[in-house]
Design an enzyme around this catalytic site. Structure first.
Site, mmCIF file in Angstrom:
data_model
loop_
_atom_site.group_PDB
_atom_site.id
_atom_site.type_symbol
_atom_site.label_atom_id
_atom_site.label_comp_id
_atom_site.label_asym_id
_atom_site.label_seq_id
_atom_site.Cartn_x
_atom_site.Cartn_y
_atom_site.Cartn_z
ATOM 1 N N SER A 183 24.664 126.937 -95.431
ATOM 2 C CA SER A 183 23.763 127.793 -96.056
ATOM 3 C C SER A 183 22.465 128.031 -95.258
ATOM 4 C CB SER A 183 23.304 127.273 -97.592
ATOM 5 O OG SER A 183 22.857 126.070 -97.476
ATOM 6 N N ASP B 122 13.539 123.541 -101.745
ATOM 7 C CA ASP B 122 14.132 122.944 -102.741
ATOM 8 C C ASP B 122 14.680 121.513 -102.296
ATOM 9 O OD1 ASP B 122 16.249 123.174 -101.183
ATOM 10 O OD2 ASP B 122 17.435 124.470 -102.476
ATOM 11 N N HIS C 71 17.046 123.455 -98.375
ATOM 12 C CA HIS C 71 16.747 124.777 -97.693
ATOM 13 C C HIS C 71 15.319 124.880 -97.284
ATOM 14 C CE1 HIS C 71 20.460 125.119 -100.049
ATOM 15 N NE2 HIS C 71 20.722 125.459 -98.958
#
Lengths: 243, 243
Positions: free
Chosen positions: B13, B193, B196
């Site tokens: 991600s 977070d 990320h």
């Protein structure tokens, strides 16, 4: 196994800069991060006359000898006119292209793509409006006369010509010139130097492009995700998703 | 006429999100806007075990039947480990890959690329550090135990394993885990977070990648600009540049 579909962005500096922070090209690439490759072909300062000269080099026929069909992009934006619309007798006059030739060039560019890739959705974007005072505050070249090298009126003529070509060719278009001026604060909100885009201007272009692609049947939902999304992987048997 | 060189970004991600506003992938694409196509191959949630399962599908042999050599990218980032390092007995345990297997998988991924494209610069990036408190504040899945699914200590072990593989394979690496923690405010500055990246974290990754590419001889200056820059076009005879 096919390769991932492509969307080409072909244009001038407003395209070349579209991957800067908040840029409309990067936003498109992010939107389609699992489905489409967004390919940047922006050439700062270019007008349609120069674009036409380099078309074969920017989009070479694929080495496979199939006329490029195998690699036909799903869509392509053509975003020229801001340089063509430079006034001929002012400091950026060497970039000027007469209105009639601009239309002719745009037609040639569109038909090049339609011949090369009949199924590709070609999307024309008009030049943005011009804030003439800001153009004087942020000169690109020496400007001893102190007159703006671009005017909003001229940009409007090129925008209307762009729309006329799109209509004639029966392809979609974004009337950026009109769209931006629908907001009372368009000069400050959308333009950083009277021509190039602020984050908000980039966001507007991004949303308009996404909207037109949806009209053409190219929504995110219609695109094939080539590999399993994490939400579709069974936590109790993850490898099942990869069989 | 050759096609423009490519840099692939392959990862989880943190790669998939790299074209969001301020993202490191978009910044690379912007940096190389006239020279290189930056191609996104990020797969949210993926670990090296799943990456290995999909490698042939993400990077299919070119249709030209030349083993893909004609389309060898100039560089490729491999950025996995953040999901492998999920603790096996916590709420994201299905993404966990044991440390030994992670090393083995990374080796296999690197050798796949080295075999396919011997000249391509493969760059390994370690997982970032983890802010465990932030991971509890921003859960991705239900977490009834209230324990972070990732720890900074585990991420560090995977980072060291990644470096060991890069060293063994004699390829460049970015030790993001260590680099970020050199700043006292790394948790707030670099992580949104707890895992990320913030804009500043993205900027750090971008600068590290650019630096490593320069070390490998891939500076912007070393790249061929395929078409005339506006600064190289003679205002008195613009078309000369396009002969």
């Amino acid at each position: 196994m096919t390769t991932r579909p492509k969307i080409y962005l072909f244009g001038d500096s407003i395209t070349e800069d579209s991957f800067s922070v908040g840029g409309w090209g990067a936003s498109l690439a992010n939107h389609f991060s699992r489905t489409v490759d967004v390919v940047l072909r922006g050439y700062s300062g270019y007008n349609t006359r120069w674009a036409l000269k380099v078309l074969e080099r920017v989009f070479p026929v694929s080495l496979g000898g199939d006329g490029g069909n195998e690699t036909a992009p799903v869509a392509l934006t053509v975003f020229f006119g801001a340089n063509d619309a430079c006034l001929p007798d002012r400091c950026s006059g060497f970039q000027h292209v007469p209105l009639h030739e601009y239309k002719e060039n745009l037609r040639s560019i569109v038909s090049f793509f339609k011949k090369r890739w009949p199924t590709t959705h070609v999307l024309l974007i008009t030049p943005p409006p011009i804030d003439e005072e800001a153009r004087l505050r942020y000169p690109y070249v020496e400007n001893p006369e102190g007159l703006p090298e671009r005017t909003n009126e001229a940009a409007g003529e090129y925008a209307r010509a762009c729309i006329a070509v799109a209509t004639e060719c029966q392809i979609p278009f974004i009337d950026l010139w009109t769209k931006m001026q629908q907001s009372p604060d368009w000069k400050q909100d959308y333009l950083s130097d009277g021509l190039h885009l602020t984050n908000e201007g980039n966001q507007l272009v991004y949303e308009e492009v996404i909207g037109k692609l949806i009209d053409e049947g190219l929504s995110l939902e219609s695109m094939t995700v080539d590999l399993p999304l994490i939400a579709d992987i069974d936590p109790n048997d993850p490898l099942k998703a990869f069989l």
